[in-house]
Design an enzyme around this catalytic site. Structure first.
Site, PDB file in Angstrom:
ATOM      1  N   GLU A  80       0.832  -1.202   0.000  1.00 59.90           N
ATOM      2  CA  GLU A  80       0.000   0.000   0.000  1.00 59.90           C
ATOM      3  C   GLU A  80       0.867   1.252   0.000  1.00 59.90           C
ATOM      4  OE1 GLU A  80      -3.057  -0.215  -0.495  1.00 59.90           O
ATOM      5  OE2 GLU A  80      -3.501  -2.301   0.022  1.00 59.90           O
ATOM      6  N   HIS A 167      -1.116  -5.819   2.080  1.00 62.68           N
ATOM      7  CA  HIS A 167      -2.258  -6.736   2.056  1.00 62.68           C
ATOM      8  C   HIS A 167      -1.827  -8.070   1.450  1.00 62.68           C
ATOM      9  CE1 HIS A 167      -5.577  -3.633   2.664  1.00 62.68           C
ATOM     10  NE2 HIS A 167      -5.949  -4.653   3.412  1.00 62.68           N
TER      11      HIS A 167
HETATM   12  N1  PCA Z   1      -8.365  -7.060   6.594  1.00 61.49           N
HETATM   13  C1  PCA Z   1      -9.348  -6.010   6.788  1.00 61.49           C
HETATM   14  C2  PCA Z   1      -9.301  -5.693   8.263  1.00 61.49           C
HETATM   15  C3  PCA Z   1      -8.517  -6.782   8.881  1.00 61.49           C
HETATM   16  C4  PCA Z   1      -7.923  -7.538   7.781  1.00 61.49           C
HETATM   17  O1  PCA Z   1      -7.112  -8.449   7.891  1.00 61.49           O
HETATM   18  C5  PCA Z   1      -9.121  -4.802   5.886  1.00 61.49           C
HETATM   19  O2  PCA Z   1      -8.551  -4.973   4.782  1.00 61.49           O
HETATM   20  O3  PCA Z   1      -9.508  -3.688   6.237  1.00 61.49           O
END
Ligand code: PCA
Length: 213
Positions: A80, A167
């Site tokens: 990100e 992510h």
């Molecule tokens: N993913 C969610 C919140 C916790 C997680 O592991 C998100 O992408 O906001």
């Protein structure tokens, strides 16, 4: 030794497991050379997660902070670039909270950039043999909330420390019958080790990782 704080989240939205925490644990158990990795599991709760993160940063005084979250549907390790000052939850968090159009930090800047060398991190994951891309939105749920809280904390209290958010895809066992992308935790951990090593590079790369839409 470079001190790294690596966070993952507890499961959310009724899932039994969250790959982000599984990956954080695996990386901390076998850290890359030269790095000392402290894993911390955050609640998937607005406000509470940011408080847990602040306590962990103040307690461990890290040089680098990387927060991990699960992004079901994303096919790769997505790094990100930007955290925005907005909470806008599509689903309730683990405490039933569902903020709509509220700032993460009232009066804070609209956004912060990650201070990791994000393009070098993308390149490092690819060199480790795994798909990766730069992402320009961490969403508006708890992940973006924690990312923004992290960057605000570092900007105001620890400007020499680097921070960012990554992510990871769902685990295979989470999407067995859903025709969705997935990555085993051990494979994602391998990618994260390469990413963390790259996170200490003095400068970023200038490669084209932008998007047209
Ligand atoms: N993913 C969610 C919140 C916790 C997680 O592991 C998100 O992408 O906001």
């Amino acid at each position: 030794m470079t001190r790294v704080l690596l966070t993952g989240f507890e499961p959310f939205d009724g899932a039994p497991v969250n790959p982000s925490w599984e990956v954080a644990r695996l990386v901390a158990d076998e850290p890359p050379e030269g790095l000392e990795v402290t894993p911390v599991r955050l609640s998937c709760v607005f406000g509470q997660a940011a408080g847990e993160l602040r306590a962990a940063v103040r307690g461990s005084e890290p040089d680098v902070v990387v927060c991990l979250g699960q992004a079901t549907g994303r096919p790769d390790i997505s790094i990100e670039r930007i955290a925005v000052n907005i909470d806008d939850a599509r689903i309730p968090d683990n405490a039933g909270r569902q903020p709509i159009d509220r700032p993460v930090v009232p009066g804070g800047p609209a956004a912060y950039f990650a201070t990791l060398p994000v393009k070098a991190c993308v390149a490092a994951v690819r060199e480790a043999g795994l798909p990766s891309s730069l992402s320009h939105s961490a969403g508006t749920f708890v992940c973006n909330h924690v990312f923004y809280a992290l960057m605000h904390l570092l900007a105001t209290e620890r400007p020499a420390a680097r921070g960012g958010f990554v992510h990871v895809p769902a685990l295979p066992e989470q999407v067995l019958d859903r025709a969705q992308p997935s990555l085993p935790a051990a494979t994602a951990a391998h990618a994260l080790r390469a990413l963390l090593t790259a996170s200490t590079r003095p400068t970023d790369l200038r490669t084209p990782e932008g998007t047209t839409h």
